[in-house]
Design a protein around this motif. Structure first.
Motif, PDB file in Angstrom:
ATOM      1  N   MET A 246       0.830  -1.203   0.000  1.00  0.00           N
ATOM      2  CA  MET A 246       0.000   0.000   0.000  1.00  0.00           C
ATOM      3  C   MET A 246       0.866   1.255   0.000  1.00  0.00           C
ATOM      4  SD  MET A 246      -2.748  -1.558   2.657  1.00  0.00           S
ATOM      5  CE  MET A 246      -3.658  -0.132   3.143  1.00  0.00           C
ATOM      6  N   LEU A 247       1.946   1.204   0.779  1.00  0.00           N
ATOM      7  CA  LEU A 247       2.827   2.368   0.824  1.00  0.00           C
ATOM      8  C   LEU A 247       3.478   2.599  -0.536  1.00  0.00           C
ATOM      9  CD1 LEU A 247       4.157   4.584   2.475  1.00  0.00           C
ATOM     10  CD2 LEU A 247       5.882   2.966   3.214  1.00  0.00           C
ATOM     11  N   LEU A 248       3.880   1.508  -1.164  1.00  0.00           N
ATOM     12  CA  LEU A 248       4.514   1.633  -2.471  1.00  0.00           C
ATOM     13  C   LEU A 248       3.533   2.223  -3.484  1.00  0.00           C
ATOM     14  CD1 LEU A 248       7.206   1.001  -3.840  1.00  0.00           C
ATOM     15  CD2 LEU A 248       6.245  -1.167  -4.593  1.00  0.00           C
ATOM     16  N   PHE A 249       2.272   1.799  -3.415  1.00  0.00           N
ATOM     17  CA  PHE A 249       1.273   2.360  -4.326  1.00  0.00           C
ATOM     18  C   PHE A 249       1.097   3.847  -4.063  1.00  0.00           C
ATOM     19  CE2 PHE A 249      -1.093  -1.925  -4.847  1.00  0.00           C
ATOM     20  CZ  PHE A 249      -0.082  -2.352  -5.689  1.00  0.00           C
ATOM     21  N   ASP A 250       1.064   4.211  -2.790  1.00  0.00           N
ATOM     22  CA  ASP A 250       0.934   5.630  -2.463  1.00  0.00           C
ATOM     23  C   ASP A 250       2.077   6.429  -3.073  1.00  0.00           C
ATOM     24  OD1 ASP A 250      -1.376   5.398  -1.110  1.00  0.00           O
ATOM     25  OD2 ASP A 250      -0.623   6.066   0.827  1.00  0.00           O
ATOM     26  N   ARG A 251       3.238   5.840  -3.063  1.00  0.00           N
ATOM     27  CA  ARG A 251       4.394   6.582  -3.550  1.00  0.00           C
ATOM     28  C   ARG A 251       4.498   6.604  -5.057  1.00  0.00           C
ATOM     29  NH1 ARG A 251       8.451   7.857  -0.123  1.00  0.00           N
ATOM     30  NH2 ARG A 251       9.879   7.866  -1.884  1.00  0.00           N
ATOM     31  N   THR A 252       4.024   5.537  -5.699  1.00  0.00           N
ATOM     32  CA  THR A 252       4.297   5.452  -7.121  1.00  0.00           C
ATOM     33  C   THR A 252       3.054   5.480  -7.995  1.00  0.00           C
ATOM     34  OG1 THR A 252       4.319   3.054  -6.939  1.00  0.00           O
ATOM     35  CG2 THR A 252       6.437   4.160  -6.813  1.00  0.00           C
ATOM     36  N   MET A 253       1.886   5.137  -7.470  1.00  0.00           N
ATOM     37  CA  MET A 253       0.738   5.010  -8.349  1.00  0.00           C
ATOM     38  C   MET A 253      -0.369   5.996  -8.030  1.00  0.00           C
ATOM     39  SD  MET A 253       0.991   1.075  -9.268  1.00  0.00           S
ATOM     40  CE  MET A 253      -0.720   0.913  -9.403  1.00  0.00           C
ATOM     41  N   GLY A 254      -0.094   6.934  -7.168  1.00  0.00           N
ATOM     42  CA  GLY A 254      -1.090   7.975  -6.931  1.00  0.00           C
ATOM     43  C   GLY A 254      -2.251   7.567  -6.043  1.00  0.00           C
ATOM     44  N   THR A 255      -2.153   6.465  -5.339  1.00  0.00           N
ATOM     45  CA  THR A 255      -3.216   6.139  -4.394  1.00  0.00           C
ATOM     46  C   THR A 255      -3.044   6.995  -3.149  1.00  0.00           C
ATOM     47  OG1 THR A 255      -1.902   4.425  -3.362  1.00  0.00           O
ATOM     48  CG2 THR A 255      -3.346   3.750  -5.151  1.00  0.00           C
ATOM     49  N   SER A 256      -4.020   6.945  -2.273  1.00  0.00           N
ATOM     50  CA  SER A 256      -3.849   7.716  -1.039  1.00  0.00           C
ATOM     51  C   SER A 256      -4.379   6.933   0.150  1.00  0.00           C
ATOM     52  CB  SER A 256      -4.530   9.064  -1.150  1.00  0.00           C
ATOM     53  OG  SER A 256      -5.823   8.899  -1.651  1.00  0.00           O
ATOM     54  N   PHE A 257      -3.796   5.774   0.374  1.00  0.00           N
ATOM     55  CA  PHE A 257      -4.161   5.010   1.558  1.00  0.00           C
ATOM     56  C   PHE A 257      -3.800   5.781   2.823  1.00  0.00           C
ATOM     57  CE2 PHE A 257      -3.530   1.478  -1.468  1.00  0.00           C
ATOM     58  CZ  PHE A 257      -4.742   0.841  -1.302  1.00  0.00           C
ATOM     59  N   PHE A 258      -2.647   6.400   2.771  1.00  0.00           N
ATOM     60  CA  PHE A 258      -2.093   6.974   3.997  1.00  0.00           C
ATOM     61  C   PHE A 258      -2.017   8.495   3.937  1.00  0.00           C
ATOM     62  CE2 PHE A 258       0.217   2.785   3.619  1.00  0.00           C
ATOM     63  CZ  PHE A 258      -0.640   2.116   4.466  1.00  0.00           C
ATOM     64  N   LEU A 259      -2.475   9.083   2.843  1.00  0.00           N
ATOM     65  CA  LEU A 259      -2.339  10.529   2.706  1.00  0.00           C
ATOM     66  C   LEU A 259      -3.672  11.183   3.020  1.00  0.00           C
ATOM     67  CD1 LEU A 259      -0.243  10.487  -0.547  1.00  0.00           C
ATOM     68  CD2 LEU A 259       0.517  11.273   1.692  1.00  0.00           C
ATOM     69  N   GLU A 261      -4.823  14.081   2.616  1.00  0.00           N
ATOM     70  CA  GLU A 261      -5.454  14.976   1.643  1.00  0.00           C
ATOM     71  C   GLU A 261      -6.253  14.205   0.599  1.00  0.00           C
ATOM     72  OE1 GLU A 261      -2.294  14.782   2.472  1.00  0.00           O
ATOM     73  OE2 GLU A 261      -0.914  15.108   0.800  1.00  0.00           O
ATOM     74  N   GLY A 262      -5.963  12.904   0.434  1.00  0.00           N
ATOM     75  CA  GLY A 262      -6.749  12.114  -0.491  1.00  0.00           C
ATOM     76  C   GLY A 262      -7.751  11.223   0.223  1.00  0.00           C
ATOM     77  N   GLY A 263      -7.998  11.500   1.497  1.00  0.00           N
ATOM     78  CA  GLY A 263      -8.943  10.691   2.247  1.00  0.00           C
ATOM     79  C   GLY A 263      -8.291   9.536   2.983  1.00  0.00           C
ATOM     80  N   GLY A 264      -6.983   9.466   2.945  1.00  0.00           N
ATOM     81  CA  GLY A 264      -6.282   8.350   3.588  1.00  0.00           C
ATOM     82  C   GLY A 264      -6.156   8.541   5.081  1.00  0.00           C
ATOM     83  N   GLU A 265      -5.579   7.553   5.729  1.00  0.00           N
ATOM     84  CA  GLU A 265      -5.522   7.546   7.184  1.00  0.00           C
ATOM     85  C   GLU A 265      -4.107   7.196   7.651  1.00  0.00           C
ATOM     86  OE1 GLU A 265      -5.591   8.133  10.316  1.00  0.00           O
ATOM     87  OE2 GLU A 265      -7.787   8.002  10.220  1.00  0.00           O
ATOM     88  N   PRO A 266      -3.357   8.191   8.137  1.00  0.00           N
ATOM     89  CA  PRO A 266      -1.979   7.912   8.564  1.00  0.00           C
ATOM     90  C   PRO A 266      -1.890   6.857   9.666  1.00  0.00           C
ATOM     91  CG  PRO A 266      -2.369  10.271   8.476  1.00  0.00           C
ATOM     92  CD  PRO A 266      -3.687   9.610   8.238  1.00  0.00           C
TER      93      PRO A 266
ATOM     94  N   SER B 147      -6.335   5.745  -8.421  1.00  0.00           N
ATOM     95  CA  SER B 147      -6.088   6.973  -7.650  1.00  0.00           C
ATOM     96  C   SER B 147      -7.369   7.761  -7.406  1.00  0.00           C
ATOM     97  CB  SER B 147      -5.039   7.834  -8.349  1.00  0.00           C
ATOM     98  OG  SER B 147      -5.331   7.928  -9.721  1.00  0.00           O
ATOM     99  N   THR B 148      -8.541   7.132  -7.636  1.00  0.00           N
ATOM    100  CA  THR B 148      -9.792   7.815  -7.305  1.00  0.00           C
ATOM    101  C   THR B 148     -10.110   7.597  -5.834  1.00  0.00           C
ATOM    102  OG1 THR B 148     -10.522   6.980  -9.439  1.00  0.00           O
ATOM    103  CG2 THR B 148     -12.112   8.235  -8.171  1.00  0.00           C
ATOM    104  N   PHE B 155     -10.342  -0.786  -3.678  1.00  0.00           N
ATOM    105  CA  PHE B 155     -10.985  -1.712  -4.607  1.00  0.00           C
ATOM    106  C   PHE B 155      -9.947  -2.398  -5.489  1.00  0.00           C
ATOM    107  CE2 PHE B 155     -12.711  -2.577  -8.822  1.00  0.00           C
ATOM    108  CZ  PHE B 155     -13.735  -3.435  -8.496  1.00  0.00           C
ATOM    109  N   TYR B 156      -9.141  -1.594  -6.153  1.00  0.00           N
ATOM    110  CA  TYR B 156      -8.203  -2.213  -7.093  1.00  0.00           C
ATOM    111  C   TYR B 156      -7.123  -3.022  -6.384  1.00  0.00           C
ATOM    112  CZ  TYR B 156     -10.266   0.169 -11.051  1.00  0.00           C
ATOM    113  OH  TYR B 156     -11.137   0.584 -12.023  1.00  0.00           O
ATOM    114  N   THR B 157      -6.712  -2.562  -5.221  1.00  0.00           N
ATOM    115  CA  THR B 157      -5.666  -3.318  -4.539  1.00  0.00           C
ATOM    116  C   THR B 157      -6.188  -4.673  -4.090  1.00  0.00           C
ATOM    117  OG1 THR B 157      -4.940  -1.198  -3.688  1.00  0.00           O
ATOM    118  CG2 THR B 157      -3.877  -3.123  -2.793  1.00  0.00           C
TER     119      THR B 157
END
Ligand code: HEA
Ligand code: HEA
Ligand code: CUA
Ligand SMILES: [Cu+2]
Lengths: 585, 217, 231
Positions: A246-259, A261-266, B147-148, B155-157
């Protein structure tokens, strides 16, 4: 095999091994003993790196912003002609901890001794899946190379602490480290796969390949500890892998699990990391506890005190380790009501540790204690574990942790437990060196090594409690920036001096190690007159391990048994009827 | 020495020569059968499944946490294609059924039946992946990408991780089919098929859980 | 060891320190017990010619004793800690002095609500790294972060709380002695973590009023800070 000492008399390698080429014997070997040695060497090399990083940190902490000796070669922006950049200091402790935990203690204890000892101690010819075993080692190597390589990518190595808290480590802009963190993540995922293969192998081997008569409660505690460790590895590492992905995705694929500002949760990261992280610390310490149990019993010439309690307390630790992770997060912003729950579970998990400690003492009681180097190191481990464990009680109490969280009190606590494991590692190495390499290590040098290591270890880590009590934060590169810490600075100097001496003391060991490898006294089969099965095999054991498959007649700790004249009674020795009668009276 | 040779050697148990000393003193070895109840390969497979379960526990835990913590879930005007996925679920379930057939075939030493059923299973697995791929392409067109927000990310993960497992299982199955065609399996030597089957069942069962959790309600 | 504790000026600090001492005595006792027994055994049972170890596999009663006693000690510790924790982290006292502390790399942004007692109004005032509070009054802190996690640490007040981006965390502290205290950041937050600090000024009533009037001269003529909550 009914004569005393007959075990040692054999000197033939019964197993005729077909000639394997150099590559198959030393590099891509499927023999568990060679793989064990490979892990051992890998972790010793990494120990040197981790130790050197610690020394650089120590210099910086004692004499902040001065020129660190021997480091002018490190380029900008990490070191400015030997003056450390703060960001580089962060990389140093991050990598120090990562190397020490994932690439020193785990490969040494689990990879090295786990591999070497499991088949030998349960009386098997090899692991259940030898090829998988080989692949496991050769997966760990690229992980190690990647993590070291991360120092050389632009931006340098990961600098978010070994806990890699987010959002700090989820975005390059926050630390200035870009690919360093990605490599850190990838390396740990690869290492996780390697450990997973190891764990599957260990569990299967222990469950299925025990020699006839080796029932569960005749297994040496070392095997119990490795078995429980393998179960923990199997279940804990995938959780880390999920978090890392998940962290790698946040860093490279624009997800925001942990950010946020994108609704993520540190805090989700912290929960996942510590859900893995606390079982992880028991993964580190359990094998060392197993080593200690073997050695204490052998050199007290006395059965281990409360064998079953020892085994069950390890199982208990394994279970409880899943429900205490929140004690790392008391002041993280987690719901404070959870704090109380985690405090209680943490208090409960200290009970099995107390049982183990007192049982070790019970083993010493009434013994016939021989102070060999392995014994000294094992006693050192107990002493460190008690100090580290007791300091854990302070932080388990939520109100006290408010004050000492993220201070050197924590640093003191975990060095007493995790760096204390180094004592367990040395004990294991001194004890099994004859079996692994077929030669004895020098005892005098071993004792000198112990004395110096013990003294300087305590000198380096005990005063950290004082710093912690004074409020000295961890992960700061210059304590002199704080007025309230300036009066304490001399402790930092003292610690650093001790740490340097600790470092220098290790040369005694390095010399002893290499010298004994080539010129040590040839070892007999059973130099310590110990009971467990590995000592009935040749030193070092050939391919297939045993001359004949051993049959096990009794538990592993039958020292000073009234059944026999001598004070040890190997697990596989079959006694005649006379002895049985003698034992009856 | 072949692997595991040590335990496979026959040994005569001594009985009764030693009087047991209380607790751990000694006594004869307890009669342990030489063949373990669960074979190495199966046990190893069970371990792997245990580890995979923890991996999915981590990801599902994150999913559930985000879901409970948000007001609108999925996200405003977005609906997952539940209908197609129902069909897809049946495809995967049916593949588990044909896998069962393959296992029965190998137990009956029916080589041809084995190859046939394994092939059908493989086809169904591929179909599952293709349908899911199609579904994803639709979703992406509708604007749901990884990234939505956290919805897209979880979902995708989660589903992607499962798809990756199906993919790995299909590859593995292809290897097994190839071996089966060359006649490598029989009643006596079928562990290769059995553990592949275990993994296949696992992936199927996992899907039921994820489907219920992510698509239904 | 505990003489290194920084001076404590908070109302809940003595409670924390008392627990600290309590655990200190317990653990010191446990440590001494273990160490003395160990050294004694090592000496008494050291190898001598002709000695043979006692052949014993354990003693269930003893083992029960040393399981139950630590368990009781730990449980009582748990209970002793619980109420203190609730007092600090759960029951936040009513107070009229509220500040908002927002952490960012690598500063503390302190926002005061001003005379109207409300945030996000005209008379808010932001001051970086300096907190002024009146002595002897509970202060409520709304803790936020702009970027990464920081740790708001007041060593002399035995106060620590992480500031998490995306959350507002409510906490409270109170300083019972005027003075100037350091506010280090306790959570790793990047290359500037070391050196990220502010100052807490605890002012006596007069001084606080002086400072307050200097900040909000328009309110000075009215009632002064005490009016905040009642407005
Ligand atoms: C091998 C590793 C290991 C082990 C075994 C332990 C064991 C324990 N740990 Fe430790 N811990 C770490 C490794 C370990 N820890 C690490 C690496 C960190 C920091 C991570 C980071 O932030 O970077 C950490 C951090 C850590 C924290 C978080 C602190 C913070 O960040 O604020 C806490 C809090 O509760 C804690 C508690 C405990 C407790 C209660 C035990 C107990 O299990 C200890 C039990 C043992 C004993 C108590 C001693 C023997 C018993 C007796 C002699 C009996 C008599 C005693 C009494 C009656 C008191 N540890
Ligand atoms: C197993 C774990 C382990 C070990 C062994 C050590 C060992 C040491 N650690 Fe480590 N440390 C951690 C785990 C460990 N540490 C962790 C988890 C952190 C937290 C990081 C974070 O905050 O993120 C940390 C952080 C940490 C800090 C705090 C940094 C900070 O917060 O700012 C400090 C400071 O003094 C420190 C110092 C030391 C020292 C002096 C040693 C010494 O004991 C080192 C002595 C070792 C040697 C000198 C090596 C000698 C070499 C040999 C014996 C090899 C022989 C070789 C052959 C035969 C080939 N460590
Ligand atoms: Cu802000 Cu550390
Ligand atoms: Cu923990």
């Amino acid at each position: 095999m009914s004569e005393a000492g007959a075990v040692a008399a054999h000197d033939t390698h019964a197993a005729h091994h077909e000639e394997l080429g150099f590559i198959r014997t030393y590099i891509f070997s499927t023999d568990h003993k060679m793989i064990g040695r490979q892990f051992l060497f890998m972790s010793l090399v990494m120990l040197v790196f981790g130790g050197l990083m610690a020394m650089m940190m120590r210099w910086e902490l004692a004499w902040p912003e001065s020129q660190v000796p021997f480091t002018q070669w490190i380029p900008e922006p990490y070191m400015y002609d030997g003056h450390m950049d703060p960001a580089f200091y962060n990389s140093l402790f991050t990598m120090h901890a990562t190397l020490m935990i994932f690439f020193v203690v785990m490969p040494f204890m689990v990879g090295g001794f786990g591999n070497f000892l499991i088949p030998l101690m349960i009386g098997a010819g090899d692991m259940a899946f030898p090829t998988l075993n080989m692949i496991s080692f050769w997966t760990a190597v690229p992980a190690a190379i990647l993590i070291l390589y991360s120092f050389f990518v632009p931006g340098g190595a990961a600098a978010g602490g070994w806990t890699m808290y987010v959002p700090l480590s989820a975005k390059a802009q926050y630390t200035g480290v870009d690919w360093g963190v990605n490599l850190w993540i990838i390396s740990l995922i690869i290492l996780g796969v390697s450990s997973l293969m190891g764990a599957i192998n260990y569990i299967t081997t222990v469950v299925n390949m025990r020699a006839p008569g080796m029932s569960w409660f005749r297994m040496p505690l070392m095997i119990w500890s490795l078995f429980v460790t393998a179960v923990l590895l199997l279940l804990a590492l995938p959780v880390l892998t999920a978090a890392l992905a998940m962290l790698l995705f946040d860093r490279t694929m624009g997800t925001s699990f942990f950010l946020p500002e994108g609704g993520g949760e540190p805090l989700l990261w912290q929960h996942m990391f510590w859900f893995f992280g606390h079982p992880e610390v028991y993964i580190l310490v359990l094998p060392a506890m197993g080593v200690t149990s073997e050695i204490l019993s052998t050199f007290s010439r006395k059965p281990i005190f409360g064998y079953r309690a020892m085994a069950f307390s390890m199982i208990g630790l394994a279970f409880l380790s899943w429900i205490v992770w929140g004690h790392h997060m008391f002041v993280s912003g987690m719901n404070p009501a959870l704090g109380t729950a985690f405090m209680i579970s943490t208090m409960v998990i200290a009970v099995p540790s107390a049982i183990k400690t007192f049982n070790w003492l019970g083993t010493l009681w009434g013994g016939d204690i021989h102070f060999t180097s392995p014994m000294l190191f094992a006693l050192g481990f107990v002493s460190n574990f008690v100090i580290g464990g007791l300091s854990g009680i302070y932080m388990a109490s939520t109100p006290v942790d408010i004050f000492i969280h993220d201070t050197y009190f924590i640093v003191a606590h975990f060095h007493y437990v995790v760096a204390g494991i180094i004592f367990g590692m040395f004990a294991a190495l001194y004890y099994w060196f004859p079996k692994i390499f077929g030669r004895m290590m020098n005892e005098t040098l071993g004792k000198i090594h112990f004395a110096l290591t013990y003294i300087f270890f305590n000198g380096a880590f005990f005063p950290m409690h004082f710093l912690g009590v004074a409020g000295h934060m961890r992960r700061i590169y210059n304590p002199m920036q704080y007025e309230f810490l300036q009066p304490m600075q001399w402790w930092n100097v003292f610690i650093t001096m001790s740490a340097f001496c600790l470092f220098v003391s290790q040369f005694v060991f390095i010399f002893n190690f290499f010298w004994s490898l080539v010129a040590g006294k040839k070892a007999e089969r059973n130099p310590w007159q110990a009971n467990t099965l590995e000592w009935t095999a040749p030193s070092p054991p050939g391919h297939g391990n045993f001359d004949v498959t051993p049959t096990v007649y009794r538990g592993p700790y039958e020292y000073s048994s009234p059944l026999v004249k001598e004070d040890w009674l190997p697990q596989d020795r079959r006694l005649g009827p006379e002895a049985a009668v003698a034992g009856h009276h | 020495m072949p692997r595991g040779a040590a335990v496979q050697q026959r040994i005569d148990y001594p009985t009764g020569q030693e009087t047991p000393v209380p607790s751990f003193g000694g006594g004869p070895p307890p009669p342990s059968s030489l063949r373990p109840p669960v074979s190495n390969a199966r046990l190893g497979m069970l371990m792997l499944i245990g580890a995979e379960t923890m991996l999915f526990t981590g990801l599902t835990g994150a999913y559930v946490m985000f879901r409970l913590g948000s007001v609108a879930w999925p996200s405003a005007h977005l609906y997952l294609p539940v209908g197609v996925t129902w069909i897809n679920t049946f495809v995967l379930l049916f593949s588990c059924y044909t896998m069962r057939g393959a296992l029965k075939a190998v137990r009956a030493d029916n080589q041809q039946g084995l190859v046939k059923r394994l092939s059908i299973t493989g086809l169904l697995g591929t179909a599952f992946l293709s349908i899911q791929g199609y579904e994803w392409s639709q979703l992406i067109r509708d604007g749901l990408t990884i990234s939505t927000g956290v919805y897209g990310a979880t979902f995708y993960t989660l589903i992607g991780c499962h798809a990756l497992h199906v993919f790995a299982a299909v590859i593995w199955l292809l290897v097994v089919i190839w071996l089966a065609r060359r006649g490598k399996f029989s009643v006596h030597n079928r562990v290769g098929v059995e553990i592949c089957g275990m993994y296949w069942y696992y992936v199927g069962a996992l899907w039921i859980v994820l489907f219920t959790l992510v698509y239904l309600n | 060891m505990l003489r290194w504790l920084p001076e404590d000026v908070s109302p809940y600090g003595p409670g924390i320190d008392a627990l600290f001492y309590f655990i200190y005595y317990i653990t010191a006792a446990a440590f001494i017990l273990v160490t003395v027994l160990m050294i004694w055994f090592l000496f008494k049972y050291r190898h001598q010619e002709g000695r043979r170890a006692v052949y014993s596999h354990g003693n269930t009663t003893l083992e029960l004793v040393w399981t139950v006693i630590p368990a009781l000690v730990f449980i009582s510790l748990g209970f002793a800690s619980r109420s203190k924790w609730d007092e600090i982290k759960i029951h936040i006292p009513d107070t009229d002095t509220v500040i908002q502390v927002t952490a960012k790399q690598f500063n503390w942004e302190i926002v005061y609500p001003g005379p109207d007692g409300k945030f996000n109004t005209e008379d808010d005032k932001q001051i970086d790294n300096d907190i002024h509070v009146p002595v002897g009054k509970p202060i409520r802190v709304i803790l936020k972060s702009r970027d990464v996690i920081h740790g708001f640490f007041l060593p002399n007040l035995r106060f620590k709380q992480d500031a998490v981006p995306g959350r507002e965390i409510n906490a409270w502290f109170q300083a019972n002695k005027p003075g100037k205290y350091e506010i280090p950041c306790s959570q790793l937050c990047g290359f500037g973590h070391s050196g990220m600090k502010g100052w807490l000024y605890v002012d006596g009533p007069e001084e606080y009023k002086k400072w307050y009037d200097a900040q909000w001269p328009q309110a000075a003529t009215a009632q002064g800070p005490a009016a905040e909550a009642h407005s």
